[in-house]
Design an enzyme around this catalytic site. Structure first.
Site, PDB file in Angstrom:
ATOM      1  N   LYS A  14       0.831  -1.217   0.000  1.00  0.00           N
ATOM      2  CA  LYS A  14       0.000   0.000   0.000  1.00  0.00           C
ATOM      3  C   LYS A  14       0.864   1.266   0.000  1.00  0.00           C
ATOM      4  O   LYS A  14       0.578   2.208  -0.729  1.00  0.00           O
ATOM      5  CB  LYS A  14      -0.929   0.020   1.229  1.00  0.00           C
ATOM      6  CG  LYS A  14      -1.881  -1.183   1.289  1.00  0.00           C
ATOM      7  CD  LYS A  14      -2.869  -1.078   2.438  1.00  0.00           C
ATOM      8  CE  LYS A  14      -2.279  -1.172   3.823  1.00  0.00           C
ATOM      9  NZ  LYS A  14      -1.728  -2.490   4.181  1.00  0.00           N
ATOM     10  N   ARG A  89      -9.658   0.475   9.154  1.00  0.00           N
ATOM     11  CA  ARG A  89      -9.273  -0.904   9.492  1.00  0.00           C
ATOM     12  C   ARG A  89     -10.352  -1.609  10.286  1.00  0.00           C
ATOM     13  O   ARG A  89     -10.173  -2.784  10.644  1.00  0.00           O
ATOM     14  CB  ARG A  89      -8.006  -0.875  10.334  1.00  0.00           C
ATOM     15  CG  ARG A  89      -6.717  -1.081   9.548  1.00  0.00           C
ATOM     16  CD  ARG A  89      -5.567  -0.891  10.519  1.00  0.00           C
ATOM     17  NE  ARG A  89      -4.431  -1.704  10.213  1.00  0.00           N
ATOM     18  CZ  ARG A  89      -3.370  -1.263   9.520  1.00  0.00           C
ATOM     19  NH1 ARG A  89      -3.354  -0.064   9.010  1.00  0.00           N
ATOM     20  NH2 ARG A  89      -2.349  -2.051   9.312  1.00  0.00           N
ATOM     21  N   ARG A 128      11.348  -6.510   4.942  1.00  0.00           N
ATOM     22  CA  ARG A 128      11.231  -5.084   5.288  1.00  0.00           C
ATOM     23  C   ARG A 128      11.795  -4.833   6.688  1.00  0.00           C
ATOM     24  O   ARG A 128      12.433  -3.816   6.945  1.00  0.00           O
ATOM     25  CB  ARG A 128       9.763  -4.640   5.208  1.00  0.00           C
ATOM     26  CG  ARG A 128       9.570  -3.145   5.371  1.00  0.00           C
ATOM     27  CD  ARG A 128       8.167  -2.688   4.986  1.00  0.00           C
ATOM     28  NE  ARG A 128       7.168  -3.046   5.985  1.00  0.00           N
ATOM     29  CZ  ARG A 128       5.861  -2.843   5.838  1.00  0.00           C
ATOM     30  NH1 ARG A 128       5.383  -2.319   4.730  1.00  0.00           N
ATOM     31  NH2 ARG A 128       5.020  -3.193   6.785  1.00  0.00           N
ATOM     32  N   ARG A 134      12.065  -1.534  11.028  1.00  0.00           N
ATOM     33  CA  ARG A 134      10.766  -1.370  11.700  1.00  0.00           C
ATOM     34  C   ARG A 134      10.548  -2.513  12.692  1.00  0.00           C
ATOM     35  O   ARG A 134      10.546  -3.687  12.301  1.00  0.00           O
ATOM     36  CB  ARG A 134       9.666  -1.400  10.634  1.00  0.00           C
ATOM     37  CG  ARG A 134       8.800  -0.170  10.636  1.00  0.00           C
ATOM     38  CD  ARG A 134       7.740  -0.249   9.580  1.00  0.00           C
ATOM     39  NE  ARG A 134       6.545  -0.938  10.041  1.00  0.00           N
ATOM     40  CZ  ARG A 134       5.398  -0.928   9.387  1.00  0.00           C
ATOM     41  NH1 ARG A 134       5.287  -0.276   8.255  1.00  0.00           N
ATOM     42  NH2 ARG A 134       4.358  -1.566   9.867  1.00  0.00           N
ATOM     43  N   ARG A 146      -0.574  -9.395  13.493  1.00  0.00           N
ATOM     44  CA  ARG A 146      -1.114  -8.365  12.593  1.00  0.00           C
ATOM     45  C   ARG A 146      -1.936  -8.991  11.473  1.00  0.00           C
ATOM     46  O   ARG A 146      -2.972  -8.460  11.084  1.00  0.00           O
ATOM     47  CB  ARG A 146       0.019  -7.523  12.010  1.00  0.00           C
ATOM     48  CG  ARG A 146       0.485  -6.429  12.979  1.00  0.00           C
ATOM     49  CD  ARG A 146       1.923  -6.032  12.751  1.00  0.00           C
ATOM     50  NE  ARG A 146       2.183  -5.488  11.446  1.00  0.00           N
ATOM     51  CZ  ARG A 146       3.383  -5.523  10.851  1.00  0.00           C
ATOM     52  NH1 ARG A 146       4.417  -6.093  11.447  1.00  0.00           N
ATOM     53  NH2 ARG A 146       3.538  -4.999   9.663  1.00  0.00           N
TER      54      ARG A 146
HETATM   55  P1  ADP Z   1       1.075  -2.639   8.112  1.00  0.00           P
HETATM   56  O1  ADP Z   1      -0.249  -2.479   7.467  1.00  0.00           O
HETATM   57  O2  ADP Z   1       2.169  -3.002   7.148  1.00  0.00           O
HETATM   58  O3  ADP Z   1       1.056  -3.528   9.310  1.00  0.00           O
HETATM   59  P2  ADP Z   1       0.931   0.135   9.004  1.00  0.00           P
HETATM   60  O4  ADP Z   1       2.064   1.066   8.954  1.00  0.00           O
HETATM   61  O5  ADP Z   1      -0.260   0.426   8.158  1.00  0.00           O
HETATM   62  O6  ADP Z   1       1.565  -1.271   8.689  1.00  0.00           O
HETATM   63  O7  ADP Z   1       0.413  -0.003  10.512  1.00  0.00           O
HETATM   64  C1  ADP Z   1       1.273  -0.318  11.557  1.00  0.00           C
HETATM   65  C2  ADP Z   1       0.492  -0.420  12.877  1.00  0.00           C
HETATM   66  O8  ADP Z   1      -0.116   0.856  13.168  1.00  0.00           O
HETATM   67  C3  ADP Z   1      -0.661  -1.405  12.893  1.00  0.00           C
HETATM   68  O9  ADP Z   1      -0.238  -2.718  13.180  1.00  0.00           O
HETATM   69  C4  ADP Z   1      -1.547  -0.801  14.002  1.00  0.00           C
HETATM   70  O10 ADP Z   1      -1.040  -1.104  15.285  1.00  0.00           O
HETATM   71  C5  ADP Z   1      -1.390   0.687  13.800  1.00  0.00           C
HETATM   72  N1  ADP Z   1      -2.431   1.227  12.901  1.00  0.00           N
HETATM   73  C6  ADP Z   1      -2.238   1.722  11.648  1.00  0.00           C
HETATM   74  N2  ADP Z   1      -3.410   2.131  11.113  1.00  0.00           N
HETATM   75  C7  ADP Z   1      -4.369   1.877  12.047  1.00  0.00           C
HETATM   76  C8  ADP Z   1      -5.790   2.045  12.096  1.00  0.00           C
HETATM   77  N3  ADP Z   1      -6.465   2.554  11.061  1.00  0.00           N
HETATM   78  N4  ADP Z   1      -6.440   1.665  13.211  1.00  0.00           N
HETATM   79  C9  ADP Z   1      -5.782   1.156  14.251  1.00  0.00           C
HETATM   80  N5  ADP Z   1      -4.463   0.952  14.286  1.00  0.00           N
HETATM   81  C10 ADP Z   1      -3.742   1.308  13.196  1.00  0.00           C
END
Ligand code: ADP
Length: 191
Positions: A14, A89, A128, A134, A146
């Site tokens: 994404k 989400r 990654r 990260r 996740r």
């Molecule tokens: P990825 O989708 O690759 O796991 P992101 O950078 O999108 O990575 O998200 C990392 C973390 O940030 C998620 O595992 C969650 O803990 C938090 N997070 C991101 N977006 C949201 C959201 N919309 N609602 C709740 N938590 C979120």
């Protein structure tokens, strides 16, 4: 406005595709994960709170995430549109987003989904983790958590947009440029 929800599991690509899409379509990129990470770096109250969830692979609570997203949208009043990356989400986030956009006399144009299977995701995330440092990409248990959270809480958000006739899926495996072209085709044929 062109408002796109870029959807898909962790590691689907994404962020990579968002960077290309914002340039081509002149959109503002709102990645909730990136915003949380920026807050963690700056040691803000929001960052400290978010980190306690992110480190465990859990979602940051809806109330906090929704408030933050609203304030980011409000910071860009003259935008031609947004790419929402990593948001919504949950069903509650999807409903809040609809209400927010409606209050601005606009709406989600479409949900574009990057479809990638689980074994490929795990491979990409571990890579990654090595390259970016990260923390949540370096621990296989956090990665699994996740993916489980995605399957249980986030995947159903697809139905919410399907019911509105807005879901468009794209194969997320292949060359970055090929995937980008598939996304552009969906955007150009569905605007
Ligand atoms: P990825 O989708 O690759 O796991 P992101 O950078 O999108 O990575 O998200 C990392 C973390 O940030 C998620 O595992 C969650 O803990 C938090 N997070 C991101 N977006 C949201 C959201 N919309 N609602 C709740 N938590 C979120």
């Amino acid at each position: 406005m062109l408002n796109i929800v870029l959807f898909g599991p962790p590691g689907a690509g994404k962020g990579t595709q968002s960077e290309k899409l914002i340039e081509k379509y002149n959109l503002v990129h709102l990645s909730t994960g990136d915003i949380f990470r920026a807050n963690i770096k700056q040691n803000t109250e929001l960052g400290i709170l978010a980190k306690s969830y992110m480190d465990k692979g859990q979602l940051v609570p809806d109330e906090v995430t929704i408030r933050m997203l609203e304030s980011e949208v409000n910071k860009n009043p003259s935008s031609k549109g947004f790419i929402f990356d990593g948001f919504p989400r949950t069903q509650a986030q999807a409903e809040a987003l609809d209400i927010l956009l409606k209050s601005k006399s606009t709406s989600i144009t479409m949900m574009l989904a990057l479809e990638v299977e689980e074994t490929e995701l795990k491979k990409r995330l571990l890579l990654r983790g090595k390259e970016s440092g990260r923390a949540d990409d370096q621990n296989p248990e956090v990665i699994q958590k996740r993916i489980d959270v995605y399957n249980n809480e986030t995947f159903p958000v697809k139905d919410y947009f399907t019911a509105q006739g807005k879901y468009k899926g794209v194969n997320g495996i292949g060359e970055i440029s090929e995937i980008f072209n598939s996304l552009c085709q969906k955007i150009d044929s569905g605007k």
